[in-house]
Design a protein around this motif. Structure first.
Motif, mmCIF file in Angstrom:
data_model
loop_
_atom_site.group_PDB
_atom_site.id
_atom_site.type_symbol
_atom_site.label_atom_id
_atom_site.label_comp_id
_atom_site.label_asym_id
_atom_site.label_seq_id
_atom_site.Cartn_x
_atom_site.Cartn_y
_atom_site.Cartn_z
ATOM 1 N N PHE A 181 9.669 -16.070 3.556
ATOM 2 C CA PHE A 181 10.853 -16.643 3.924
ATOM 3 C C PHE A 181 11.516 -15.792 4.934
ATOM 4 C CE2 PHE A 181 12.240 -15.097 -0.106
ATOM 5 C CZ PHE A 181 13.638 -14.408 0.232
ATOM 6 N N ARG A 182 12.381 -16.215 5.875
ATOM 7 C CA ARG A 182 13.084 -15.276 6.829
ATOM 8 C C ARG A 182 14.516 -15.345 6.221
ATOM 9 N NH1 ARG A 182 10.551 -14.087 11.407
ATOM 10 N NH2 ARG A 182 8.649 -14.976 11.830
ATOM 11 N N ALA A 183 14.976 -13.955 6.433
ATOM 12 C CA ALA A 183 16.451 -13.868 5.766
ATOM 13 C C ALA A 183 17.242 -13.036 6.741
ATOM 14 C CB ALA A 183 16.375 -13.296 4.434
ATOM 15 N N PRO A 184 18.409 -13.500 7.066
ATOM 16 C CA PRO A 184 19.333 -12.750 8.237
ATOM 17 C C PRO A 184 19.720 -11.468 7.634
ATOM 18 C CG PRO A 184 20.675 -14.289 6.894
ATOM 19 C CD PRO A 184 19.184 -14.551 6.142
ATOM 20 N N LEU A 185 19.741 -10.285 8.682
ATOM 21 C CA LEU A 185 20.161 -9.071 8.325
ATOM 22 C C LEU A 185 21.897 -8.670 8.618
ATOM 23 C CD1 LEU A 185 17.259 -7.049 9.868
ATOM 24 C CD2 LEU A 185 17.680 -7.388 7.628
ATOM 25 N N CYS A 186 22.268 -9.744 9.016
ATOM 26 C CA CYS A 186 23.860 -9.752 9.320
ATOM 27 C C CYS A 186 24.125 -8.563 10.272
ATOM 28 C CB CYS A 186 24.578 -9.334 8.121
ATOM 29 S SG CYS A 186 24.717 -10.841 7.167
ATOM 30 N N GLU A 187 23.197 -8.191 11.253
ATOM 31 C CA GLU A 187 23.098 -7.143 12.317
ATOM 32 C C GLU A 187 22.369 -7.718 13.386
ATOM 33 O OE1 GLU A 187 21.616 -3.476 10.687
ATOM 34 O OE2 GLU A 187 23.143 -3.390 8.918
ATOM 35 N N ALA A 188 23.302 -7.764 14.631
ATOM 36 C CA ALA A 188 22.826 -8.214 15.983
ATOM 37 C C ALA A 188 21.814 -9.373 15.775
ATOM 38 C CB ALA A 188 21.968 -7.103 16.447
ATOM 39 N N MET A 189 22.007 -10.312 14.761
ATOM 40 C CA MET A 189 21.332 -11.461 14.716
ATOM 41 C C MET A 189 19.955 -11.238 14.574
ATOM 42 S SD MET A 189 23.716 -13.825 15.570
ATOM 43 C CE MET A 189 22.658 -15.339 15.882
ATOM 44 N N ARG A 190 19.369 -10.390 13.609
ATOM 45 C CA ARG A 190 17.880 -10.061 13.407
ATOM 46 C C ARG A 190 17.846 -10.873 12.250
ATOM 47 N NH1 ARG A 190 16.471 -3.974 13.390
ATOM 48 N NH2 ARG A 190 18.775 -3.987 12.145
ATOM 49 N N GLU A 191 16.487 -10.936 11.704
ATOM 50 C CA GLU A 191 15.875 -11.474 10.512
ATOM 51 C C GLU A 191 14.882 -10.502 9.936
ATOM 52 O OE1 GLU A 191 16.666 -16.308 11.405
ATOM 53 O OE2 GLU A 191 14.567 -15.524 11.496
ATOM 54 N N GLU A 192 14.731 -10.845 8.775
ATOM 55 C CA GLU A 192 13.333 -10.146 8.023
ATOM 56 C C GLU A 192 12.865 -10.980 7.336
ATOM 57 O OE1 GLU A 192 14.727 -7.338 4.845
ATOM 58 O OE2 GLU A 192 16.129 -9.077 4.025
ATOM 59 N N VAL A 193 11.370 -10.653 7.186
ATOM 60 C CA VAL A 193 10.616 -11.350 6.245
ATOM 61 C C VAL A 193 10.204 -11.094 4.809
ATOM 62 C CG1 VAL A 193 8.240 -12.522 6.267
ATOM 63 C CG2 VAL A 193 9.434 -11.871 8.525
ATOM 64 N N VAL A 194 10.867 -11.886 3.872
ATOM 65 C CA VAL A 194 10.380 -11.362 2.632
ATOM 66 C C VAL A 194 9.640 -12.241 1.828
ATOM 67 C CG1 VAL A 194 12.074 -11.216 0.522
ATOM 68 C CG2 VAL A 194 13.228 -11.041 2.850
ATOM 69 N N PHE A 195 8.674 -11.502 0.880
ATOM 70 C CA PHE A 195 7.628 -11.989 0.243
ATOM 71 C C PHE A 195 8.197 -12.134 -1.371
ATOM 72 C CE2 PHE A 195 5.710 -11.001 4.010
ATOM 73 C CZ PHE A 195 4.555 -12.004 4.291
ATOM 74 N N LEU A 196 7.687 -13.098 -2.010
ATOM 75 C CA LEU A 196 7.999 -13.049 -3.334
ATOM 76 C C LEU A 196 7.049 -12.342 -4.031
ATOM 77 C CD1 LEU A 196 8.848 -16.811 -3.813
ATOM 78 C CD2 LEU A 196 10.275 -14.859 -3.520
ATOM 79 N N ASN A 197 7.254 -12.079 -5.287
ATOM 80 C CA ASN A 197 6.446 -11.185 -6.244
ATOM 81 C C ASN A 197 5.567 -11.824 -7.339
ATOM 82 O OD1 ASN A 197 7.232 -8.795 -4.899
ATOM 83 N ND2 ASN A 197 8.811 -8.646 -6.380
ATOM 84 N N GLY A 198 4.282 -11.557 -7.638
ATOM 85 C CA GLY A 198 3.649 -12.194 -8.575
ATOM 86 C C GLY A 198 2.632 -13.208 -8.181
ATOM 87 N N ASP A 199 1.594 -12.983 -9.034
ATOM 88 C CA ASP A 199 0.402 -14.129 -8.589
ATOM 89 C C ASP A 199 0.066 -14.690 -9.997
ATOM 90 O OD1 ASP A 199 -1.772 -15.687 -7.827
ATOM 91 O OD2 ASP A 199 -3.183 -13.940 -7.324
ATOM 92 N N PHE A 200 0.155 -15.809 -10.328
ATOM 93 C CA PHE A 200 0.091 -16.545 -11.477
ATOM 94 C C PHE A 200 -1.050 -17.793 -11.283
ATOM 95 C CE2 PHE A 200 4.246 -15.071 -11.073
ATOM 96 C CZ PHE A 200 4.472 -14.196 -11.883
ATOM 97 N N SER A 201 -1.868 -17.701 -10.312
ATOM 98 C CA SER A 201 -2.945 -18.716 -10.038
ATOM 99 C C SER A 201 -3.962 -18.758 -11.065
ATOM 100 C CB SER A 201 -3.424 -18.471 -8.763
ATOM 101 O OG SER A 201 -3.991 -17.240 -8.623
#
Length: 303
Positions: A56-76
Motif C-alpha cells: 500500500f502507499r503511505a504519505p511521508l508528510c514531506e513535500a507531498m511524497r508517498e512511500e510503498v510499504v509491504f506487509l511481512n509474512g507468507d502463510f500460504s
C-alpha cells in the motif's frame, strides 16, 4: 449415516470460510505540519495470505511524497494445505455417499471396499489433524502481522514525532476463527468414523469368527470337567459317609444286562463253552480299616 450426512457439510464449511476470506484494514494519518491531514490508508489482504506481496502507499508528510510499504509474512502453505484437505474430504464424502447408497453390494464384495474406506479414513483423520493445527498456528501469526500496532510501525510517517496515526477499521477474524473450529470438528468426525469403518472390514469379522485360544481352551476344560463329574461314580468321604444306593443299583442293572447279552452272543457264535459269570451283591473291600474300592462282585465258574 452420520458420516454420510455431516462429513460433506463440515468439509464445505471448513474450506469455504478459509478460502473465501478477505480482510480490510484502514489507518488514518494526521501530519504535524498540517500539510496533509486526515489521510486514509486502505490495506486489503486475503487468501492465500501471501502478505509479503500485499503493499500500500503511505504519505511521508514531506513535500507531498508517498512511500510503498509491504506487509511481512507468507502463510500460504498452511492455508492452501487446509483448503486442499477440505476439498478432497468433501469430494471423497460425496463419492462414499454414492457408493453406500447405490453400490452397497459391490462395496462389500471381496472386502475390498471396507479396507480401502478404512485406510482412506485413517489418512484423512491424520491430514485433518495436521492441517488444522498448522492453520491455527498460521492464523495466529496472520493476526499478529496485521495487528494495527504492527502496521503503524511499518509506516515512516507514524514513526515520526508529532504525527498521529490510528486504525479506524480493523479486519474481522470471526470467519477465520470459524474455519479453524470446523477443522478440528472434522478431526473428531473422521477419527470417530474409524471404528465404524473398521467394523465393516474383514479384520474385525475374522476376530469375531475365531475367538482367542485362551477362551476356547477354558470353555473346553469346563465342558470336560462337567462331563467327567456327570459320568463318574460318587466317592465316599474319608469318614465313611452314606453310599448312594440308587445310582449304584442302576449302574449294576445296566452292567448285568450287558454281560448277559455278550454271553448269549458268544455262545451262539463259538462251538466251545464259556465260563459262566454272574454278579453277586455289592461288597466293600477294606485295607487297614480304610475303604479302598467298592462295586459289584463278579463270580466266574469254569465249565
Amino acid at each position: 449415516m452420520c458420516m454420510v450426512i455431516f462429513a460433506p457439510i463440515f468439509a464445505i464449511c471448513a474450506f469455504a470460510t478459509c478460502g473465501g476470506y478477505h480482510g480490510h484494514l484502514q489507518i488514518k494519518v494526521d501530519c504535524a505540519a498540517r500539510i496533509q491531514n486526515n489521510l486514509s490508508i486502505n490495506i486489503d489482504f486475503g487468501y492465500p495470505f501471501r502478505l509479503q506481496q500485499v503493499h500500500f502507499r503511505a504519505p511521508l508528510c514531506e513535500a507531498m511524497r508517498e512511500e510503498v510499504v509491504f506487509l511481512n509474512g507468507d502463510f500460504s502453505a498452511a492455508a492452501q494445505f487446509f483448503v486442499t484437505v477440505g476439498v478432497l474430504a468433501f469430494l471423497y464424502s460425496l463419492l462414499a455417499t454414492v457408493v453406500y447408497v447405490f453400490y452397497q453390494n459391490k462395496y462389500l464384495k471381496n472386502n475390498r471396499g471396507p479396507l480401502v474406506d478404512f485406510l482412506v479414513t485413517v489418512i484423512f483423520s491424520l491430514t485433518w489433524l495436521l492441517s488444522s493445527c498448522s492453520w491455527a498456528k498460521s492464523l495466529n501469526d496472520i493476526k499478529t502481522a496485521t495487528n494495527p500496532t504492527e502496521m503503524l510501525l511499518l509506516i515512516a510517517a507514524c514513526r515520526e514525532k508529532g504525527n498521529r496515526c490510528a486504525a479506524t477499521q480493523e479486519p474481522s477474524w470471526s470467519r477465520l476463527n470459524t474455519s479453524a473450529v470446523f477443522g478440528f470438528v472434522n478431526v473428531v468426525l473422521w477419527s470417530g468414523n474409524i471404528w465404524f469403518v473398521f467394523k465393516e472390514t474383514g479384520w474385525y469379522k475374522t476376530g469375531q469368527r475365531y475367538p482367542s485360544r485362551t477362551s476356547s481352551r477354558k470353555r473346553s476344560s469346563e465342558m470336560h470337567e462337567r462331563l467327567y463329574s456327570e459320568s463318574s461314580f460318587d466317592q465316599p468321604d474319608e469318614n465313611f459317609g452314606p453310599f448312594r444306593q440308587e445310582s449304584f443299583t442302576e449302574s449294576r442293572g445296566d452292567f448285568d444286562k450287558q454281560v448277559q447279552r455278550q454271553a448269549s452272543i458268544n455262545q451262539s457264535q463259538v462251538s466251545f463253552s464259556l465260563p459262566e459269570t454272574y454278579l453277586g451283591k455289592t461288597g466293600f473291600y477294606e485295607r487297614e480299616n480304610k475303604i479302598v474300592s467298592q462295586g459289584p462282585v463278579i463270580f466266574v465258574n469254569e465249565m
